[in-house]
Design a protein around this motif. Structure first.
Motif, PDB file in Angstrom:
ATOM      1  N   TRP A 182       0.833  -1.189   0.000  1.00 13.22           N
ATOM      2  CA  TRP A 182       0.000   0.000   0.000  1.00 13.22           C
ATOM      3  C   TRP A 182       0.878   1.254   0.000  1.00 13.22           C
ATOM      4  O   TRP A 182       1.995   1.235   0.513  1.00 13.22           O
ATOM      5  N   ILE A 185     -10.086   7.322   0.921  1.00 11.80           N
ATOM      6  CA  ILE A 185     -10.154   8.683   0.396  1.00 11.80           C
ATOM      7  C   ILE A 185     -10.708   9.625   1.455  1.00 11.80           C
ATOM      8  O   ILE A 185     -11.271   9.189   2.470  1.00 11.80           O
ATOM      9  N   ARG A 204     -12.755  -0.403  -5.793  1.00 14.66           N
ATOM     10  CA  ARG A 204     -12.228  -0.220  -7.144  1.00 14.66           C
ATOM     11  C   ARG A 204     -13.222  -0.624  -8.229  1.00 14.66           C
ATOM     12  O   ARG A 204     -12.958  -0.415  -9.416  1.00 14.66           O
ATOM     13  N   ARG A 255      -4.785  10.142  -1.014  1.00 12.93           N
ATOM     14  CA  ARG A 255      -5.442   8.873  -0.690  1.00 12.93           C
ATOM     15  C   ARG A 255      -4.425   7.809  -0.308  1.00 12.93           C
ATOM     16  O   ARG A 255      -3.219   7.983  -0.474  1.00 12.93           O
ATOM     17  N   ASP A 271      -9.604   2.086  -2.170  1.00  8.67           N
ATOM     18  CA  ASP A 271      -8.801   3.227  -1.753  1.00  8.67           C
ATOM     19  C   ASP A 271      -9.376   3.788  -0.466  1.00  8.67           C
ATOM     20  O   ASP A 271     -10.584   3.690  -0.208  1.00  8.67           O
ATOM     21  N   SER A 301      -3.737   3.860  -1.376  1.00 10.43           N
ATOM     22  CA  SER A 301      -4.127   2.973  -2.474  1.00 10.43           C
ATOM     23  C   SER A 301      -3.285   1.710  -2.470  1.00 10.43           C
ATOM     24  O   SER A 301      -2.123   1.709  -2.038  1.00 10.43           O
ATOM     25  N   ARG A 347       0.657   5.749   0.441  1.00 11.68           N
ATOM     26  CA  ARG A 347      -0.140   6.928   0.748  1.00 11.68           C
ATOM     27  C   ARG A 347       0.514   8.148   0.126  1.00 11.68           C
ATOM     28  O   ARG A 347       1.719   8.364   0.258  1.00 11.68           O
TER      29      ARG A 347
END
Length: 461
Positions: free
Chosen positions: A246, A264, A286, A252, A262, A254, A248
């Motif tokens: 992952w 957000i 997603r 966000r 995600d 992701s 950042r």
């Protein structure tokens, strides 16, 4: 209220009650801070929820993910009243910031503990006293159930139905609907929200039909206990800013392969809510998900094919998942029956609609709900069992046996059965014929196959 009158009320409500949501960078969230040591996102009050990191080891699989930590018990409550011999439920037409279509049909009360104790500094939750002082009335349902155990750690909801004889002043944004009317509306895309579906699934039948199950319930309970006892699952908190796989940035969090979901930030402007303006983090999938039940009849008794699935947020290792579950954040392995369900002949599809996940934490998260009928009780694949609708209803009297996606599908299946006349008393009196709209695939969501062929990558962890 006829369904036509309800639609007019819904349209009028959408004119004056709304949430306008726009994405903003995570770094720009008001009243939220990033923990400098762990990277976790937390509200300044220390309440509501946080976004933290998790490492999960399940058998030979090992992955890391963000997760919503909210160790609270919320209230999902429907207020009921009989008039003219017909039970009606008081529902709220409520907008949530993550809803794809704004206003949806919510329970009378849909509130986390932080909400109903006033941490948000907003107005009081209407009708809350009926559920916090339920003993003064007739309690038809009161059971704790999990939320999405793939995305929540420690979140539980008290599913309640309380029947009263009080004269109820109906506030703006609320209306009465029969069970049959709710059954009919379940077939419309993204209209009956997730929390209402959960409560409806747990509500016992008024006049249950004779149940002829394929397996005795004690045998099924031993099967579930075996799975829970033999499944090795370890859940460990990890810093959010160092999760493997992952990344950042300012906007966000992701997955590095663009899968799963995600995290957000959103800014919300609301009318008709307890609070008029706020910002918060949300989980955004997603893509659309898919949840499906394969059903059959054994000696006339409806059965559904389910399996115990371990998820990181489960209170007791595993809960019963549907035949196919590919939804936001799901760590369970792909179902061997996925192709069969997606390739089902149209005349075997009993239900097909897009229905939303909870819009307070998930942004535009919706799953295609499919119920497919097979003419006979096909052999059970490894790890699956045929459970009768009566057995699933019995398990729903207890906590943490049936997961959120299965409960959502069971609400739809019971609507189908009511339309067929298979559940006496569910579609009583004035709205009784309305539920037939959900049978034989004749629902407004039946065309969703053409536009939502993809399923979420949630299972590919």
């Amino acid at each position: 209220m006829s369904l036509d009158a309800f639609r007019a009320t819904l349209a009028a409500t959408r004119e004056r009650v709304h949430t306008h949501t726009r994405p903003i960078p995570l770094d720009a969230l008001d009243d939220w801070r990033t923990d400098p040591e762990t990277g976790a996102l937390r509200h300044r009050s220390g309440r509501f929820f946080s976004i933290e990191g998790l490492r999960v080891r399940l058998g030979d699989r090992d992955w890391q993910q963000p997760i919503i930590v909210q160790p609270e018990v919320g209230i999902l409550g429907l207020l009921a009243k009989r008039t003219g011999g017909v039970r009606r439920f008081l529902v709220q037409l409520k907008p949530e910031p993550g809803n794809r279509n704004g206003v949806q049909i919510s329970p009378t009360v849909q509130a986390t503990r932080s909400n109903y104790t006033g941490v948000h500094l907003g107005s009081a939750v209407p009708y809350l006293s009926y559920f916090r002082d339920a003993a003064r009335h007739r309690v038809l349902l009161d059971v704790r159930q999990s939320e999405h155990a793939s995305c929540f750690l420690g979140k539980r909801n008290r599913n309640m139905v309380v029947e009263t004889t009080d004269d109820i002043a109906v506030r703006p944004g609320f209306c009465w609907l029969t069970r049959a009317e709710l059954d009919a509306l379940l077939g419309e895309d993204d209209l009956v929200n997730m929390d209402t579906r959960s409560v409806l699934a747990c509500l016992p039948d008024e006049n249950p039909v004779t149940d002829r199950p394929a397996h005795p319930l004690p045998e099924l309970l031993r099967w579930i206990t075996d799975v829970r006892s033999l499944t090795e699952v370890t859940v460990e908190r990890r810093p959010l800013h160092g999760l493997a796989g992952w990344r950042r940035d300012r906007d966000r969090i992701s997955h590095h392969e663009g899968r799963l979901f995600d995290v957000i930030g959103v800014q919300v402007e609301a009318a008709g809510r307890e609070v008029a303006r706020w910002s918060q983090p949300m989980l955004a999938p997603r893509g659309p998900g898919l949840v499906a039940l394969l059903v059959t009849r054994v000696e006339g008794t409806p059965h559904a094919l389910v399996r115990p699935a371990a998820e990181p947020g489960c209170a007791d290792v595993a809960e019963l998942a549907p035949t196919v579950q590919h939804a936001i954040g799901d760590p369970i392995e792909p179902s061997p029956l996925l192709d069969e369900v997606l390739g089902a002949a149209p005349d075997t599809v009993l239900f097909d609609a897009m229905l939303s996940d909870e819009g307070g934490r998930f942004h535009h998260s919706s799953n295609r709900h499919l119920i497919v009928e097979t003419p006979d009780a096909r052999p059970e694949p490894p790890g699956f069992r045929w459970l009768s609708l009566g057995q699933l209803t019995e398990l729903l009297r207890h906590s943490f046996y049936v997961n959120m996606h299965t409960r959502s599908l069971l609400a739809c299946l019971r609507a189908v059965e009511a339309g067929r006349g298979g559940l006496a008393g569910v579609g009583a009196a004035t709205g009784a014929g309305a539920a037939t709209a959900t049978t034989a695939g004749a629902v407004s969501g039946a065309a969703t196959a053409a536009r939502t062929g993809a399923v979420s990558g949630g299972a590919a962890v």
